[in-house]
Scaffold this motif. Sequence first.
Motif, PDB file in Angstrom:
ATOM      1  N   ALA A 151      -6.199 -29.753 -15.968  1.00 22.41           N
ATOM      2  CA  ALA A 151      -7.373 -28.756 -15.307  1.00 22.41           C
ATOM      3  C   ALA A 151      -7.101 -27.270 -15.825  1.00 22.41           C
ATOM      4  CB  ALA A 151      -7.309 -29.090 -13.637  1.00 22.41           C
ATOM      5  N   ALA A 152      -5.816 -26.982 -15.689  1.00 14.18           N
ATOM      6  CA  ALA A 152      -5.544 -25.438 -16.112  1.00 14.18           C
ATOM      7  C   ALA A 152      -6.106 -25.401 -17.619  1.00 14.18           C
ATOM      8  CB  ALA A 152      -3.899 -25.374 -16.090  1.00 14.18           C
TER       9      ALA A 152
ATOM     10  N   GLU B 151      -1.190 -26.972 -20.874  1.00 18.57           N
ATOM     11  CA  GLU B 151      -2.275 -26.181 -20.654  1.00 18.57           C
ATOM     12  C   GLU B 151      -2.759 -25.475 -22.075  1.00 18.57           C
ATOM     13  OE1 GLU B 151      -2.977 -22.079 -17.628  1.00 18.57           O
ATOM     14  OE2 GLU B 151      -1.113 -22.437 -19.029  1.00 18.57           O
TER      15      GLU B 151
ATOM     16  N   GLU C 207      -0.203 -24.695  -8.942  1.00 15.47           N
ATOM     17  CA  GLU C 207      -0.040 -26.098  -8.281  1.00 15.47           C
ATOM     18  C   GLU C 207       0.640 -27.090  -9.507  1.00 15.47           C
ATOM     19  OE1 GLU C 207      -0.639 -27.123  -5.674  1.00 15.47           O
ATOM     20  OE2 GLU C 207      -1.764 -25.642  -4.532  1.00 15.47           O
ATOM     21  N   ALA C 208       0.385 -27.056 -10.671  1.00 19.18           N
ATOM     22  CA  ALA C 208       1.166 -27.753 -11.753  1.00 19.18           C
ATOM     23  C   ALA C 208       2.608 -27.303 -11.822  1.00 19.18           C
ATOM     24  CB  ALA C 208       0.506 -27.596 -12.974  1.00 19.18           C
TER      25      ALA C 208
ATOM     26  N   ARG D 253       4.989 -28.981  -9.350  1.00 18.72           N
ATOM     27  CA  ARG D 253       5.305 -30.234  -9.521  1.00 18.72           C
ATOM     28  C   ARG D 253       5.952 -30.776 -10.952  1.00 18.72           C
ATOM     29  NH1 ARG D 253       0.883 -29.260  -6.590  1.00 18.72           N
ATOM     30  NH2 ARG D 253       0.549 -30.640  -4.815  1.00 18.72           N
TER      31      ARG D 253
ATOM     32  N   SER E 127      -1.123 -22.533  -3.976  1.00 17.68           N
ATOM     33  CA  SER E 127      -2.622 -22.066  -3.994  1.00 17.68           C
ATOM     34  C   SER E 127      -2.633 -20.592  -3.244  1.00 17.68           C
ATOM     35  CB  SER E 127      -3.552 -23.073  -3.312  1.00 17.68           C
ATOM     36  OG  SER E 127      -3.513 -24.216  -3.958  1.00 17.68           O
TER      37      SER E 127
ATOM     38  N   VAL F 252      -4.819 -23.874 -10.227  1.00 15.17           N
ATOM     39  CA  VAL F 252      -4.140 -25.235 -10.856  1.00 15.17           C
ATOM     40  C   VAL F 252      -2.880 -25.143 -11.424  1.00 15.17           C
ATOM     41  CG1 VAL F 252      -6.643 -26.358 -10.676  1.00 15.17           C
ATOM     42  CG2 VAL F 252      -5.780 -24.931 -12.638  1.00 15.17           C
TER      43      VAL F 252
ATOM     44  N   PHE G  47      -3.234 -31.490 -12.558  1.00 19.29           N
ATOM     45  CA  PHE G  47      -3.477 -30.088 -12.276  1.00 19.29           C
ATOM     46  C   PHE G  47      -3.339 -29.191 -13.651  1.00 19.29           C
ATOM     47  CE2 PHE G  47      -2.341 -30.504  -7.676  1.00 19.29           C
ATOM     48  CZ  PHE G  47      -3.567 -30.099  -7.252  1.00 19.29           C
TER      49      PHE G  47
ATOM     50  N   LEU H 238      -0.260 -36.169 -10.171  1.00 14.26           N
ATOM     51  CA  LEU H 238      -0.824 -35.077  -9.611  1.00 14.26           C
ATOM     52  C   LEU H 238      -0.704 -33.727 -10.431  1.00 14.26           C
ATOM     53  CD1 LEU H 238      -3.061 -34.109  -7.533  1.00 14.26           C
ATOM     54  CD2 LEU H 238      -1.200 -33.533  -5.976  1.00 14.26           C
ATOM     55  N   GLY H 239       0.591 -33.533 -10.807  1.00 14.08           N
ATOM     56  CA  GLY H 239       1.045 -32.459 -11.530  1.00 14.08           C
ATOM     57  C   GLY H 239       0.326 -32.392 -13.054  1.00 14.08           C
TER      58      GLY H 239
END
Length: 266
Positions: free
Chosen positions: A129-130, A81, A67-68, A71, A18, A64, A126, A122-123
């Motif tokens: 979300a991307a 994505e 962050e992805a 992970r 981030s 995001v 993210f 979590l990855g």
Amino acid sequence: MYAGAAVAVGLFGHASPSGVAWLRCLGAAMVLLVWRRPPKEAWRGRRLLLAGTFGVVTAGMNVVFYEAIARLPLGTVVALEFAGPVAVAAIGSRNRRDAIALGLVAAGVVAIADVRIAGSLLGLVFALAAAAAWAAYIVLGKRVAIGGDGIDSLAVGFVVATVLLSPLALGAAQVWGSPRMLVLGIGVGVLSTVVPYGLDQVVLRRLGRARFAVLLALLPVTASVVGFVVLAQVPGVVESLGTVAVIAGVALRSREDTGPITEPPG
């Protein structure tokens, strides 16, 4: 864009994902302000609101995404994505030909990306979300492009995003003591944001959102070509077939969604 991504990954050892994304946003804002010097009108009213929203969404997409990829494998994140542009293209599809083209593009991207979910929930969150942010980027980017000077609005948007997301700068605390790292952070902003997003604004003024979304499938193809030419990374059979599928899908997609450049309603 890919040179910038390579630099960004190198910064992960000195800042959080981030924090690197915020440095990218800061670098882009600085360069765009010096280059464009947006007029007073760009900092007022609805134009400011649209530009600011676009900037925050775009910067958030980068946050995001970083962050992805911290992970999950990069190829997996790229493929997940791409669900965002696929959704935009699907909504804008007009006929069976478009549907076939979209299917070819989606299958090609998955083949090139070599999707592997590495067990990081979590990855995955993210990455999805991307995808949502990328879809929003296309929709808002089109409105910015037809609503005035899109690159000026890009500058304003990244200034707003840099200020609103400034708490993320804490994740880059180690970088502030290294002029070299700060220069690299600004370089990421130029390579990954100023150049490609500036070109996006030029293209979005001339193409409909759906066709633009399909053309984005050329990004992983470009990455494969660069890897082959520069790094001597020879693609396998599946990747090669994926590349052919993407190119065929982009060529097959109808061009009916282009239209005159007009001011957005309201």
